[in-house]
Design a protein around this motif. Structure first.
Motif, mmCIF file in Angstrom:
data_model
loop_
_atom_site.group_PDB
_atom_site.id
_atom_site.type_symbol
_atom_site.label_atom_id
_atom_site.label_comp_id
_atom_site.label_asym_id
_atom_site.label_seq_id
_atom_site.Cartn_x
_atom_site.Cartn_y
_atom_site.Cartn_z
ATOM 1 N N GLU A 73 0.864 -1.414 -0.055
ATOM 2 C CA GLU A 73 -0.109 0.064 -0.041
ATOM 3 C C GLU A 73 0.830 1.245 -0.037
ATOM 4 O OE1 GLU A 73 -3.733 -0.143 2.238
ATOM 5 O OE2 GLU A 73 -2.854 -1.777 3.284
ATOM 6 N N VAL A 74 1.805 1.361 -0.988
ATOM 7 C CA VAL A 74 2.607 2.437 -0.953
ATOM 8 C C VAL A 74 1.794 3.750 -1.728
ATOM 9 C CG1 VAL A 74 4.841 3.405 -2.152
ATOM 10 C CG2 VAL A 74 4.676 1.216 -1.351
ATOM 11 N N LEU A 75 1.873 4.648 -1.130
ATOM 12 C CA LEU A 75 0.847 6.153 -1.691
ATOM 13 C C LEU A 75 1.856 6.596 -2.718
ATOM 14 C CD1 LEU A 75 -1.616 7.789 -1.506
ATOM 15 C CD2 LEU A 75 -0.336 9.023 0.381
ATOM 16 N N THR A 76 1.160 6.651 -3.864
ATOM 17 C CA THR A 76 1.851 7.436 -5.017
ATOM 18 C C THR A 76 1.359 8.645 -5.037
ATOM 19 O OG1 THR A 76 0.226 6.706 -6.699
ATOM 20 C CG2 THR A 76 1.980 5.341 -6.431
ATOM 21 N N ILE A 77 2.044 9.588 -5.820
ATOM 22 C CA ILE A 77 1.695 11.125 -6.105
ATOM 23 C C ILE A 77 0.392 10.940 -6.839
ATOM 24 C CG2 ILE A 77 2.115 13.175 -7.306
ATOM 25 C CD1 ILE A 77 4.083 12.501 -4.848
ATOM 26 N N ALA A 78 0.125 10.063 -7.682
ATOM 27 C CA ALA A 78 -1.170 10.099 -8.401
ATOM 28 C C ALA A 78 -2.254 9.813 -7.467
ATOM 29 C CB ALA A 78 -0.913 9.289 -9.533
ATOM 30 N N GLU A 79 -2.062 8.705 -6.574
ATOM 31 C CA GLU A 79 -2.818 8.370 -5.604
ATOM 32 C C GLU A 79 -3.214 9.469 -4.535
ATOM 33 O OE1 GLU A 79 -5.859 6.254 -3.676
ATOM 34 O OE2 GLU A 79 -5.063 6.146 -5.690
ATOM 35 N N ALA A 80 -2.077 10.206 -4.302
ATOM 36 C CA ALA A 80 -2.435 11.326 -3.268
ATOM 37 C C ALA A 80 -3.129 12.378 -3.904
ATOM 38 C CB ALA A 80 -0.986 11.762 -2.828
ATOM 39 N N LYS A 81 -2.939 12.966 -5.222
ATOM 40 C CA LYS A 81 -3.779 13.762 -5.694
ATOM 41 C C LYS A 81 -5.224 13.244 -5.983
ATOM 42 C CE LYS A 81 -1.319 16.356 -9.011
ATOM 43 N NZ LYS A 81 -0.749 16.550 -10.330
ATOM 44 N N ARG A 82 -5.401 12.116 -6.238
ATOM 45 C CA ARG A 82 -6.886 11.526 -6.193
ATOM 46 C C ARG A 82 -7.534 11.615 -5.218
ATOM 47 N NH1 ARG A 82 -9.938 7.610 -5.356
ATOM 48 N NH2 ARG A 82 -8.592 6.281 -4.108
ATOM 49 N N PHE A 88 -11.415 17.626 -1.008
ATOM 50 C CA PHE A 88 -11.631 18.887 -1.416
ATOM 51 C C PHE A 88 -12.826 19.280 -2.536
ATOM 52 C CE2 PHE A 88 -7.421 18.858 0.725
ATOM 53 C CZ PHE A 88 -7.996 19.463 1.875
ATOM 54 N N GLY A 89 -13.200 18.217 -3.166
ATOM 55 C CA GLY A 89 -14.201 18.170 -4.296
ATOM 56 C C GLY A 89 -13.761 19.051 -5.515
ATOM 57 N N VAL A 90 -12.418 18.837 -5.970
ATOM 58 C CA VAL A 90 -11.921 19.398 -6.982
ATOM 59 C C VAL A 90 -11.451 18.239 -7.966
ATOM 60 C CG1 VAL A 90 -11.255 21.471 -5.853
ATOM 61 C CG2 VAL A 90 -9.675 19.737 -5.987
ATOM 62 N N ASP A 91 -11.198 18.835 -9.001
ATOM 63 C CA ASP A 91 -10.437 17.851 -10.313
ATOM 64 C C ASP A 91 -8.864 17.537 -9.846
ATOM 65 O OD1 ASP A 91 -8.869 17.422 -12.999
ATOM 66 O OD2 ASP A 91 -10.971 16.675 -13.052
ATOM 67 N N PRO A 92 -8.610 16.330 -10.075
ATOM 68 C CA PRO A 92 -6.973 16.038 -9.618
ATOM 69 C C PRO A 92 -6.032 16.970 -10.349
ATOM 70 C CG PRO A 92 -8.231 14.018 -10.059
ATOM 71 C CD PRO A 92 -9.111 15.134 -10.414
ATOM 72 N N SER A 93 -6.545 17.384 -11.336
ATOM 73 C CA SER A 93 -5.599 18.237 -12.084
ATOM 74 C C SER A 93 -5.393 19.772 -11.324
ATOM 75 C CB SER A 93 -6.004 18.725 -13.542
ATOM 76 O OG SER A 93 -7.265 19.486 -13.500
ATOM 77 N N ALA A 94 -6.482 19.965 -10.395
ATOM 78 C CA ALA A 94 -6.117 21.238 -9.372
ATOM 79 C C ALA A 94 -5.050 21.078 -8.323
ATOM 80 C CB ALA A 94 -7.477 21.642 -9.339
ATOM 81 N N ILE A 95 -4.746 19.729 -8.035
ATOM 82 C CA ILE A 95 -3.918 19.536 -7.050
ATOM 83 C C ILE A 95 -2.480 19.599 -7.395
ATOM 84 C CG2 ILE A 95 -3.474 17.922 -5.353
ATOM 85 C CD1 ILE A 95 -6.332 18.737 -4.861
ATOM 86 N N ARG A 96 -1.843 20.511 -6.414
ATOM 87 C CA ARG A 96 -0.273 20.515 -6.787
ATOM 88 C C ARG A 96 0.421 20.026 -5.410
ATOM 89 N NH1 ARG A 96 -1.834 21.159 -11.113
ATOM 90 N NH2 ARG A 96 -2.005 23.108 -12.467
ATOM 91 N N ILE A 97 1.237 19.166 -5.636
ATOM 92 C CA ILE A 97 2.013 18.584 -4.471
ATOM 93 C C ILE A 97 3.485 19.123 -4.570
ATOM 94 C CG2 ILE A 97 2.907 16.517 -3.463
ATOM 95 C CD1 ILE A 97 0.449 15.205 -4.219
ATOM 96 N N THR A 98 3.937 19.578 -3.461
ATOM 97 C CA THR A 98 5.404 20.281 -3.544
ATOM 98 C C THR A 98 6.294 19.396 -2.418
ATOM 99 O OG1 THR A 98 4.471 22.413 -4.075
ATOM 100 C CG2 THR A 98 6.814 22.126 -3.116
ATOM 101 N N VAL A 99 7.177 18.797 -2.961
ATOM 102 C CA VAL A 99 8.201 18.159 -2.001
ATOM 103 C C VAL A 99 9.275 19.079 -1.682
ATOM 104 C CG1 VAL A 99 9.609 16.025 -1.631
ATOM 105 C CG2 VAL A 99 7.500 15.851 -2.895
ATOM 106 N N GLU A 100 9.668 19.450 -0.577
ATOM 107 C CA GLU A 100 10.665 20.201 -0.182
ATOM 108 C C GLU A 100 11.802 19.428 0.689
ATOM 109 O OE1 GLU A 100 9.566 23.587 2.088
ATOM 110 O OE2 GLU A 100 8.233 24.163 0.502
ATOM 111 N N GLY A 101 13.151 19.612 0.412
ATOM 112 C CA GLY A 101 14.026 18.858 1.218
ATOM 113 C C GLY A 101 15.440 19.095 0.795
#
Length: 101
Positions: A73-82, A88-101
């Motif tokens: 059950e590894v959480l991928t970026i695509a699954e996190a966006k979904r 939040f009741g939005v389209d997945p294309s509206a989700i932006r994920i930023t990884v800082e490090g």
């Protein structure tokens, strides 16, 4: 934002805290959320303040939840966006994920 728009955003949610988090994420003011839900402004403020706080490093999931998760059950970026899009009741294309490090 109209009451109809807020009802659409909150569709399917059962608790006031869930509705507060969803409306807050949609950019609705704390005062408007409080009036719409018939709660005090302070309650809305507290729910949103807790929602914005990151999980401290020494806090972890309860043991039962950790044990129920498998390595598969590894959480991928695509699954996190979904999942975030559903939350939040939005389209997945509206989700932006930023990884800082």
């Amino acid at each position: 934002m109209t009451e109809d728009e807020m009802e659409r955003i909150c569709a399917g949610l059962t608790t006031k805290s869930e509705k507060i988090r969803r409306l807050g994420a949609a950019g609705v003011s704390k005062g408007d959320i409080a009036r719409y839900l018939g709660v005090r402004y302070q309650f809305v403020y507290n729910v949103l303040k807790v929602a914005d706080q990151p999980l401290a490093l020494d806090q972890s999931l309860p043991t039962a939840q950790v044990e129920s998760q498998s390595v598969a059950e590894v959480l991928t970026i695509a699954e996190a966006k979904r999942r975030l899009a559903i939350t939040f009741g939005v389209d997945p294309s509206a989700i932006r994920i930023t990884v800082e490090g």
